[in-house]
Scaffold this active site. Structure first.
Site, PDB file in Angstrom:
ATOM      1  N   ASP A 124       0.810  -1.210   0.000  1.00  0.00           N
ATOM      2  CA  ASP A 124       0.000   0.000   0.000  1.00  0.00           C
ATOM      3  C   ASP A 124       0.851   1.273   0.000  1.00  0.00           C
ATOM      4  O   ASP A 124       1.893   1.340   0.653  1.00  0.00           O
ATOM      5  CB  ASP A 124      -0.897  -0.013   1.247  1.00  0.00           C
ATOM      6  CG  ASP A 124      -2.009   1.007   1.197  1.00  0.00           C
ATOM      7  OD1 ASP A 124      -2.527   1.280   0.103  1.00  0.00           O
ATOM      8  OD2 ASP A 124      -2.376   1.522   2.269  1.00  0.00           O
ATOM      9  N   HIS A 125       0.381   2.289  -0.717  1.00  0.00           N
ATOM     10  CA  HIS A 125       0.995   3.626  -0.740  1.00  0.00           C
ATOM     11  C   HIS A 125       2.491   3.576  -1.028  1.00  0.00           C
ATOM     12  O   HIS A 125       3.306   4.185  -0.328  1.00  0.00           O
ATOM     13  CB  HIS A 125       0.729   4.363   0.572  1.00  0.00           C
ATOM     14  CG  HIS A 125      -0.636   4.981   0.633  1.00  0.00           C
ATOM     15  ND1 HIS A 125      -0.980   6.111  -0.083  1.00  0.00           N
ATOM     16  CD2 HIS A 125      -1.757   4.603   1.303  1.00  0.00           C
ATOM     17  CE1 HIS A 125      -2.248   6.408   0.153  1.00  0.00           C
ATOM     18  NE2 HIS A 125      -2.740   5.509   0.977  1.00  0.00           N
ATOM     19  N   HIS A 145      -6.793  10.356   5.788  1.00  0.00           N
ATOM     20  CA  HIS A 145      -6.016   9.365   6.543  1.00  0.00           C
ATOM     21  C   HIS A 145      -5.871   9.784   8.002  1.00  0.00           C
ATOM     22  O   HIS A 145      -5.896  10.969   8.339  1.00  0.00           O
ATOM     23  CB  HIS A 145      -4.625   9.213   5.938  1.00  0.00           C
ATOM     24  CG  HIS A 145      -4.586   8.386   4.690  1.00  0.00           C
ATOM     25  ND1 HIS A 145      -5.039   7.096   4.643  1.00  0.00           N
ATOM     26  CD2 HIS A 145      -4.153   8.678   3.442  1.00  0.00           C
ATOM     27  CE1 HIS A 145      -4.874   6.616   3.425  1.00  0.00           C
ATOM     28  NE2 HIS A 145      -4.348   7.557   2.675  1.00  0.00           N
ATOM     29  N   HIS A 157      -9.978   5.359   0.609  1.00  0.00           N
ATOM     30  CA  HIS A 157      -8.929   5.433   1.627  1.00  0.00           C
ATOM     31  C   HIS A 157      -9.439   6.271   2.793  1.00  0.00           C
ATOM     32  O   HIS A 157     -10.407   7.024   2.673  1.00  0.00           O
ATOM     33  CB  HIS A 157      -7.670   6.075   1.048  1.00  0.00           C
ATOM     34  CG  HIS A 157      -6.910   5.184   0.120  1.00  0.00           C
ATOM     35  ND1 HIS A 157      -5.537   5.227   0.006  1.00  0.00           N
ATOM     36  CD2 HIS A 157      -7.313   4.218  -0.735  1.00  0.00           C
ATOM     37  CE1 HIS A 157      -5.136   4.342  -0.880  1.00  0.00           C
ATOM     38  NE2 HIS A 157      -6.205   3.716  -1.355  1.00  0.00           N
ATOM     39  N   GLY A 158      -8.794   6.141   3.945  1.00  0.00           N
ATOM     40  CA  GLY A 158      -9.185   6.934   5.103  1.00  0.00           C
ATOM     41  C   GLY A 158     -10.530   6.545   5.674  1.00  0.00           C
ATOM     42  O   GLY A 158     -11.234   7.377   6.265  1.00  0.00           O
ATOM     43  N   ASN A 199     -10.390   0.695   2.528  1.00  0.00           N
ATOM     44  CA  ASN A 199      -9.133   0.632   3.267  1.00  0.00           C
ATOM     45  C   ASN A 199      -9.320   1.124   4.701  1.00  0.00           C
ATOM     46  O   ASN A 199      -9.851   2.218   4.917  1.00  0.00           O
ATOM     47  CB  ASN A 199      -8.079   1.506   2.586  1.00  0.00           C
ATOM     48  CG  ASN A 199      -7.517   0.875   1.332  1.00  0.00           C
ATOM     49  OD1 ASN A 199      -8.098  -0.036   0.762  1.00  0.00           O
ATOM     50  ND2 ASN A 199      -6.375   1.373   0.893  1.00  0.00           N
ATOM     51  N   THR A 222      -6.394   3.120  10.832  1.00  0.00           N
ATOM     52  CA  THR A 222      -6.398   3.786  12.132  1.00  0.00           C
ATOM     53  C   THR A 222      -7.381   3.146  13.101  1.00  0.00           C
ATOM     54  O   THR A 222      -7.119   3.101  14.313  1.00  0.00           O
ATOM     55  CB  THR A 222      -6.719   5.280  11.954  1.00  0.00           C
ATOM     56  OG1 THR A 222      -5.732   5.870  11.096  1.00  0.00           O
ATOM     57  CG2 THR A 222      -6.711   6.014  13.280  1.00  0.00           C
TER      58      THR A 222
END
Length: 286
Positions: free
Chosen positions: A84-85, A183, A211-212, A233, A236
């Site tokens: 990822d990323h 994120h 995302h986030g 995704n 956190t």
């Protein structure tokens, strides 16, 4: 069972008008919790290793990748491994030999033309290796001398026409879109632009990724899946569960020195959150 392939899981989910939950892992406890939660939910899952997680692991990809592979092979549900990323080509090129079937190449920080060129080169190489590749596009700044707008900056949005051209020119297999999430949010207060998501889903021929997602309320996540998101995704939320459980355990047992009891509590808390969030994602249908 053998490692599943991310692209196959996401394609099937998109065809079924559903989504797959993808969880970012940092420690062995994360890996075990995600697999346990997915098994309890009875559904496939994606384990994600980010470039930042690799940096935390002293720049070594293989230890975490090997642990994830071993857990996946013992799982009773399909488990895929996703890198990822990724911003560096060196890490990108480690993906196939480390067991990854997919990668998210992140050049969204660059001006549009540079993002497109870098992503196209990454996609060309990834496809020669049999990798499914995801990219990211936010509404690009850079006008009037301003720097590019990060895809997760407040107010960032993905423009449908630009996204359609980007996907066509890069050949990526999926696109992470900026529709209001960010994120590392520790509160679930993100308000998604569902009208924009609807227009993106209509404009693009590839699966869409959110995302986030940890900062999005359950109702927002379910609505995002209904609106066209096929990969969700989450990172956190697991760290919040882990840290909260560890803090509670140590507060109740200030004399504790053995790490196993509080790590067990953290692992169990993450597994419960994985199962719960999968239920939110799986419960939504388009």
């Amino acid at each position: 069972m053998p490692l599943a392939r991310t692209g196959e899981l996401i394609t099937r989910a998109a065809q079924a008008h559903s989504a797959v939950a993808a969880f970012n892992i940092i420690t062995l406890e994360h890996i075990e919790a995600v697999v346990t939660g997915a098994e309890a939910a009875g559904t496939p899952v994606v384990l994600q290793v980010s470039e930042n997680a690799v940096k935390f692991r002293q720049g070594r990809l293989l230890p975490l990748a090997r642990a994830a592979t071993a857990a996946a092979e013992r799982a009773s549900v399909p488990v895929a491994l996703h890198l990822d990323h990724v911003q560096g080509d060196d890490l990108l090129r480690q993906a196939p030999d480390a067991g990854f079937s997919s990668v998210m190449y992140d050049a969204a920080r660059l001006p549009y033309a540079d993002n497109l060129a870098a992503t196209r080169a990454a996609a060309d190489w990834a496809h020669t290796q049999g990798l499914w590749i995801e990219a990211e596009l936010g509404e690009i700044g850079g006008k009037d001398g301003k720097p590019p707008l990060d895809a997760h900056a407040p107010g960032a949005r993905t423009a449908p026409d630009q996204a359609r051209a980007f996907v066509a020119e890069t050949g990526v297999d999926a696109l992470a879109v900026a529709i209001g999430s960010s994120h590392a949010m520790t509160t679930r207060t993100a308000a998604l632009d569902h009208d924009l998501l609807k227009r993106l889903a209509a404009a693009l021929p590839v699966p869409l990724v959110l995302h986030g997602s940890s900062g999005v309320p359950d109702t927002g996540l379910a609505a995002a899946v209904t609106g066209g998101i096929a990969k969700v995704n989450i990172g956190t939320a697991l760290n919040l569960a882990l840290t909260g459980a560890v803090r509670d355990h140590l507060a109740a047992h200030p004399e504790a020195v053995d790490a196993r009891p509080y790590l067990r509590a953290g692992r169990e808390a993450m597994a419960r959150e994985v199962k719960r969030l999968i239920g939110v994602v799986e419960g939504a249908r388009r």
